[in-house]
Design a protein around this motif. Structure first.
Motif, PDB file in Angstrom:
ATOM      1  N   ILE A 165      66.465  -5.002  77.958  1.00  0.00           N
ATOM      2  CA  ILE A 165      65.743  -5.659  76.565  1.00  0.00           C
ATOM      3  C   ILE A 165      64.352  -5.854  75.831  1.00  0.00           C
ATOM      4  N   ASP A 166      63.545  -5.601  77.007  1.00  0.00           N
ATOM      5  CA  ASP A 166      62.332  -5.257  76.206  1.00  0.00           C
ATOM      6  C   ASP A 166      61.800  -3.733  76.045  1.00  0.00           C
ATOM      7  N   ARG A 195      66.308 -11.447  70.682  1.00  0.00           N
ATOM      8  CA  ARG A 195      65.123 -11.469  71.572  1.00  0.00           C
ATOM      9  C   ARG A 195      64.462 -12.218  72.700  1.00  0.00           C
ATOM     10  N   LYS A 207      64.186  -2.185  69.337  1.00  0.00           N
ATOM     11  CA  LYS A 207      62.316  -2.111  70.376  1.00  0.00           C
ATOM     12  C   LYS A 207      61.664  -1.797  70.321  1.00  0.00           C
TER      13      LYS A 207
END
Length: 305
Positions: A165-166, A195, A207
């Motif tokens: 996710i990051d 996010r 991202k």
């Protein structure tokens, strides 16, 4: 009684065995997660580091394409993606410079070297689960009046880091690629997600920190690009001006090309004769050693925060 005790002991042992083994504390620590981010290796590798070679996948690169060759290659690349993703029921839309090309005339910009599309991370996860590393054939007419048919093969390659996710260390901000296996040109595919749903609800981002609000993306608009069905985000003009500035919608001179309204096309400026180039060089003012050169870097930040 003895049998009952043995049965209870067996039952407890079975329950403990069935429980998932937790990670050792040090492997799940903040320090370890940070080390994993820093140690991420880049998944996609390009043919080189300059502006042109960075837009070829290193596995399939053979030679640099000329100006006359690369635009048709990108045209078939995006047409194949839009056609096949539509057949697979994949929700995807045009993004970044590709979206700008759609706004100006529905075509790939002649100076572009790559293409960009986006999709929700849920769709990206579906791609990774069912279609990762699949190859797809696409046939198009290459000759005049459709007299010659050409078949090309494209690879859908999903980055194994796409599920994260990051951003990590920044080496894997591209989640997937649609790659022409004959020459290495590709489409960058990035997933958008909320996010931080509790801290920033309704804000979607990739991202690489491009941010959009839900109302800017949805409802997705249906349109055409390079002659095939395509989709674009709802507030496409706001998205474009947030990323490139207001001038991107009215400036008609870019990278040695000018816009011809009658043709609805960007046309390459003619190269000046060699003698004019030499004369222009001679007429350039000579630099003064006391001159001060001021360089200003401008960073464009998306409107959503």
């Amino acid at each position: 009684m003895h049998r009952t005790i043995l049965f209870l002991a067996w039952l407890m042992a079975a329950m403990v065995t069935a429980l998932p083994n937790p990670l050792p504390p040090d492997e799940d620590s903040d320090e370890n997660r940070e080390e994993q981010k820093l140690s991420q290796e880049k998944y996609f590798n390009e043919a080189g580091g300059n502006l042109e070679l960075v837009h070829y996948d290193g596995r399939y690169f053979k030679s640099r394409m000329s100006y006359e060759e690369h635009r048709p290659a990108l045209r078939h690349l995006i047409r194949s993606w839009l056609t096949i993703s539509h057949e697979l029921g994949i929700e995807t839309w045009l993004a970044h410079g590709t979206l700008l090309g759609w706004w100006w005339g529905g075509h790939v910009m002649p100076w572009d070297y790559d293409l960009d599309v986006q999709m929700p991370t849920a769709t990206l996860s579906y791609l990774g689960r069912y279609f990762n590393q699949t190859v797809h054939d696409y046939t198009f007419d290459a000759g005049k009046d459709g007299a010659q048919s050409v078949n090309k093969t494209y690879l859908l390659d999903v980055n194994p880091h796409a599920r994260e996710i990051d951003r990590g260390n920044g080496a894997n901000v591209i989640d997937a690629r649609w790659i022409d296996t004959s020459n290495g040109v590709y489409i960058d595919i990035t997933g958008l997600a909320e996010r931080d749903p509790s801290g920033a609800p309704g804000v979607w981002s990739c991202k690489n920190s491009h941010k959009y609000r839900t109302m800017e993306l949805y409802p997705i608009r249906r349109t055409e690009f390079e002659g095939v069905p395509a989709r674009v985000p709802f507030a496409y003009e706001k998205i474009l001006t947030d990323e490139y500035g207001e001038e991107c919608l009215f400036k008609t001179e870019y990278f040695g090309h000018h816009w011809v309204p009658e043709l609805r096309e960007w046309v390459k400026n003619p190269d000046p004769p060699p003698e004019q180039e030499d004369q222009a060089t001679l007429n350039m003012p000579k630099p003064d050693n006391n001159d001060v050169v001021l360089v200003i870097e401008k960073t464009v930040v998306k409107g959503a925060s």
